[in-house]
Design an enzyme around this catalytic site. Structure first.
Site, PDB file in Angstrom:
ATOM      1  N   GLN A  77     -59.835 -44.818   3.102  1.00  0.00           N
ATOM      2  CA  GLN A  77     -58.706 -45.105   4.005  1.00  0.00           C
ATOM      3  C   GLN A  77     -58.958 -46.318   4.889  1.00  0.00           C
ATOM      4  O   GLN A  77     -58.028 -46.931   5.387  1.00  0.00           O
ATOM      5  CB  GLN A  77     -58.425 -43.897   4.908  1.00  0.00           C
ATOM      6  CG  GLN A  77     -57.723 -42.749   4.219  1.00  0.00           C
ATOM      7  CD  GLN A  77     -56.310 -43.078   3.775  1.00  0.00           C
ATOM      8  OE1 GLN A  77     -55.600 -43.849   4.416  1.00  0.00           O
ATOM      9  NE2 GLN A  77     -55.897 -42.503   2.672  1.00  0.00           N
TER      10      GLN A  77
ATOM     11  N   SER B 136     -61.076 -47.394  -2.959  1.00  0.00           N
ATOM     12  CA  SER B 136     -60.118 -47.212  -4.047  1.00  0.00           C
ATOM     13  C   SER B 136     -59.000 -48.241  -3.908  1.00  0.00           C
ATOM     14  O   SER B 136     -58.391 -48.376  -2.850  1.00  0.00           O
ATOM     15  CB  SER B 136     -59.534 -45.806  -3.975  1.00  0.00           C
ATOM     16  OG  SER B 136     -58.577 -45.630  -4.985  1.00  0.00           O
ATOM     17  N   ALA B 137     -58.706 -48.967  -5.017  1.00  0.00           N
ATOM     18  CA  ALA B 137     -57.773 -50.105  -4.953  1.00  0.00           C
ATOM     19  C   ALA B 137     -56.353 -49.710  -4.556  1.00  0.00           C
ATOM     20  O   ALA B 137     -55.675 -50.461  -3.855  1.00  0.00           O
ATOM     21  CB  ALA B 137     -57.758 -50.828  -6.301  1.00  0.00           C
ATOM     22  N   HIS B 138     -55.896 -48.528  -5.000  1.00  0.00           N
ATOM     23  CA  HIS B 138     -54.470 -48.227  -4.789  1.00  0.00           C
ATOM     24  C   HIS B 138     -54.140 -47.884  -3.340  1.00  0.00           C
ATOM     25  O   HIS B 138     -52.970 -47.680  -3.001  1.00  0.00           O
ATOM     26  CB  HIS B 138     -53.988 -47.123  -5.750  1.00  0.00           C
ATOM     27  CG  HIS B 138     -54.405 -45.730  -5.409  1.00  0.00           C
ATOM     28  ND1 HIS B 138     -53.571 -44.838  -4.772  1.00  0.00           N
ATOM     29  CD2 HIS B 138     -55.559 -45.059  -5.624  1.00  0.00           C
ATOM     30  CE1 HIS B 138     -54.193 -43.668  -4.630  1.00  0.00           C
ATOM     31  NE2 HIS B 138     -55.413 -43.779  -5.131  1.00  0.00           N
TER      32      HIS B 138
ATOM     33  N   GLY C  23     -61.273 -43.604  -6.223  1.00  0.00           N
ATOM     34  CA  GLY C  23     -62.031 -43.176  -5.054  1.00  0.00           C
ATOM     35  C   GLY C  23     -62.721 -41.835  -5.278  1.00  0.00           C
ATOM     36  O   GLY C  23     -63.851 -41.620  -4.849  1.00  0.00           O
ATOM     37  N   SER C  24     -62.035 -40.943  -5.970  1.00  0.00           N
ATOM     38  CA  SER C  24     -62.629 -39.627  -6.232  1.00  0.00           C
ATOM     39  C   SER C  24     -63.884 -39.766  -7.093  1.00  0.00           C
ATOM     40  O   SER C  24     -64.893 -39.099  -6.838  1.00  0.00           O
ATOM     41  CB  SER C  24     -61.623 -38.714  -6.945  1.00  0.00           C
ATOM     42  OG  SER C  24     -60.495 -38.507  -6.129  1.00  0.00           O
TER      43      SER C  24
ATOM     44  N   ASN D 277     -58.010 -39.416   6.364  1.00  0.00           N
ATOM     45  CA  ASN D 277     -56.749 -39.725   5.693  1.00  0.00           C
ATOM     46  C   ASN D 277     -55.552 -38.980   6.271  1.00  0.00           C
ATOM     47  O   ASN D 277     -54.430 -39.408   6.114  1.00  0.00           O
ATOM     48  CB  ASN D 277     -56.866 -39.427   4.195  1.00  0.00           C
ATOM     49  CG  ASN D 277     -57.527 -38.105   3.894  1.00  0.00           C
ATOM     50  OD1 ASN D 277     -58.633 -37.828   4.349  1.00  0.00           O
ATOM     51  ND2 ASN D 277     -56.845 -37.260   3.152  1.00  0.00           N
TER      52      ASN D 277
ATOM     53  N   THR E  10     -66.420 -49.179 -21.130  1.00  0.00           N
ATOM     54  CA  THR E  10     -65.860 -50.530 -21.125  1.00  0.00           C
ATOM     55  C   THR E  10     -65.042 -50.716 -19.854  1.00  0.00           C
ATOM     56  O   THR E  10     -64.236 -49.861 -19.488  1.00  0.00           O
ATOM     57  CB  THR E  10     -64.993 -50.747 -22.382  1.00  0.00           C
ATOM     58  OG1 THR E  10     -65.843 -50.569 -23.521  1.00  0.00           O
ATOM     59  CG2 THR E  10     -64.376 -52.135 -22.397  1.00  0.00           C
TER      60      THR E  10
ATOM     61  N   CYS F 131     -52.782 -33.815  -1.420  1.00  0.00           N
ATOM     62  CA  CYS F 131     -53.391 -32.864  -2.343  1.00  0.00           C
ATOM     63  C   CYS F 131     -53.149 -31.426  -1.912  1.00  0.00           C
ATOM     64  O   CYS F 131     -53.112 -30.532  -2.743  1.00  0.00           O
ATOM     65  CB  CYS F 131     -54.893 -33.103  -2.439  1.00  0.00           C
ATOM     66  SG  CYS F 131     -55.308 -34.834  -2.463  1.00  0.00           S
TER      67      CYS F 131
HETATM   68  C1  LIG Z   1     -57.160 -41.282  -1.514  1.00  0.00           C
HETATM   69  C2  LIG Z   1     -58.479 -40.866  -1.034  1.00  0.00           C
HETATM   70  C3  LIG Z   1     -59.521 -40.534  -1.917  1.00  0.00           C
HETATM   71  C4  LIG Z   1     -59.309 -40.461  -3.405  1.00  0.00           C
HETATM   72  O1  LIG Z   1     -59.081 -41.710  -3.994  1.00  0.00           O
HETATM   73  P1  LIG Z   1     -58.390 -41.759  -5.441  1.00  0.00           P
HETATM   74  O2  LIG Z   1     -58.526 -43.186  -5.857  1.00  0.00           O
HETATM   75  O3  LIG Z   1     -56.971 -41.353  -5.242  1.00  0.00           O
HETATM   76  O4  LIG Z   1     -59.148 -40.829  -6.320  1.00  0.00           O
HETATM   77  C5  LIG Z   1     -60.742 -40.207  -1.402  1.00  0.00           C
HETATM   78  N1  LIG Z   1     -60.970 -40.208  -0.075  1.00  0.00           N
HETATM   79  C6  LIG Z   1     -60.011 -40.533   0.813  1.00  0.00           C
HETATM   80  C7  LIG Z   1     -60.331 -40.546   2.264  1.00  0.00           C
HETATM   81  C8  LIG Z   1     -58.739 -40.867   0.364  1.00  0.00           C
HETATM   82  O5  LIG Z   1     -57.788 -41.165   1.249  1.00  0.00           O
END
Ligand SMILES: *Cc1c(COP(=O)(O)O)cnc(C)c1O
Length: 390
Positions: A181, A201-203, A73-74, A153, A239, A328
């Protein structure tokens, strides 16, 4: 009896769903071909990525060619802001964002300010909702980009994204949203919302760590921030993370196939926490909206006369994982920039607690929080010099 672990920090990360892991596994050591190669083994990897791209595009009502796979996501946030700012700077160098964005947005904006861009950081109200009148007033002839998160978040506030899309209609301003989020729980139609770029972001939705998506609408000027091979339609070299991409798409599809049931479950548990915690504990306030304009899984609070970090350590002893402020910022003594922007006094902001629920949380987990939290807060207050002056 041994209690199972009550993980309530899903806004920080989630466990990979077993079905997602199963879908990913063949792409590590059986179907390991480089998607850019020519033989059939490579074709399997290429096909997997094409399928994943279609799945993601369908869910957000985009075209598959508008989907760029990234590493997180970052990265998506960085690529969106820098990629759009640099490619459009001939038209102007003014960017609008909010005071409550994730640091992936805020720190990137600060870096852009050092490169000659000007950034307006919009205020929010006490619930964390961005001020649309301030946004309208901030727009100038040289404004090229607006970035407002879809949902916060820390406190779960859902932002008026469709309204912003409406405000910029007919202008040349590019609209990016950090939907990291929101993905999985909110319905997203990029055209209906008037969005030109979106990060995920997948996680955060039961997929693996280390893979994300940046959607960029066709026709949007965008300068790749990672150069090298021609992957991702020449917009992101490197890749591809094939297992990660397969995992992301599988997890996202599961989230949207099961969205209604998952949300109903989350909202039920969330509302128990939002209602019962302040009822049981004095000098406790819900942070973020109480009218339902918040993510289904977010219950956030501030407690007067206690430190958030101490609450977390005590909850951990009862097998409850939670967070204070954002992951963070925890570890630093700076109070959350989000709570500060919501005009929550600094002394109170230090006592923040975020419980972010997930699909596998149970009534029993919520019962446990309600059982142990009042004693934890009372114990901490009894030891606190702040409480004695009361
Ligand atoms: C977690 C988060 C990110 C960052 O995503 P990562 O995959 O951990 O780098 C960015 N924005 C928001 C709102 C998030 O909650």
């Amino acid at each position: 009896m041994e209690q199972d672990f009550a993980y309530m920090d899903h806004a920080a990360t989630t466990a990979v769903d077993p079905k997602v892991l199963e879908a990913m596994l063949p792409y590590f050591s059986e179907k390991y071909g480089n998607p850019s190669s020519i033989y059939s083994l490579a074709g399997e990897s290429r096909q997997a990525i094409d399928d994943a791209r279609k799945t993601v595009a369908e869910i957000i009502k985009a075209d598959p060619r508008e989907i760029i796979f990234t590493s997180c996501g970052s990265e998506s946030d960085n690529a969106a802001l820098r990629g759009i700012a640099y490619a459009n700077q001939a038209r102007g160098k003014h960017i609008i964002t909010t005071q409550i964005e994730h640091h992936a947005i805020l720190h990137t904006c600060q870096a852009l300010e050092k490169r000659g861009f000007e950034v307006t950081y919009l205020p929010v109200n006490h619930d964390g909702v961005v001020d649309l009148e301030a946004l309208k007033k901030a727009i100038r002839p040289d404004t090229i980009l607006i970035s407002v998160m879809m949902a916060n978040n820390e406190v779960g506030t859902v932002e008026p994204i469709a309204e912003i899309g409406e405000i910029i209609k007919g202008t040349q301003i590019i609209f990016h949203t950090d939907a990291v989020q929101a993905m999985g729980s909110l319905p997203i139609d990029v055209n209906e919302l008037g969005i030109h770029a979106l990060s995920m972001s997948a996680h955060k939705f039961y997929g693996p760590k280390g893979v994300g998506v940046l959607y960029v609408k066709r026709g949007t000027r965008f300068e790749p921030q990672q150069t090298g091979g021609g992957q991702e339609n020449r917009r992101r070299a490197g890749t591809e993370n094939v297992p990660g991409i397969v995992g992301l798409a599988t997890a996202l599809k599961m989230a949207y196939d099961n969205r209604k049931e998952r949300n109903a479950h989350l909202i039920h548990l969330r509302d128990r926490l939002l209602k019962e915690i302040p009822a049981k504990i004095e000098l406790c306030h819900v942070s973020g909206p109480v009218d339902g304009n918040r993510l289904p899984n977010n219950a956030s609070f501030v407690f007067e006369q206690v430190e958030g970090e101490s609450i977390l350590l005590h909850l951990d002893m009862y097998g409850i994982a939670a967070s204070s402020g954002s992951a963070c910022t925890s570890g630093s003594l700076e109070p959350s920039h989000v709570l500060k922007a919501m005009s929550i006094p600094i002394e109170i902001a230090h006592g923040s607690l975020r419980l972010s629920l997930g699909k596998d949380n149970t009534e029993e987990h919520v019962d446990r929080v309600l059982e142990v939290l009042p004693n934890i807060i009372n114990t901490l207050r009894a030891m606190s010099p702040l409480a004695n002056s009361h």
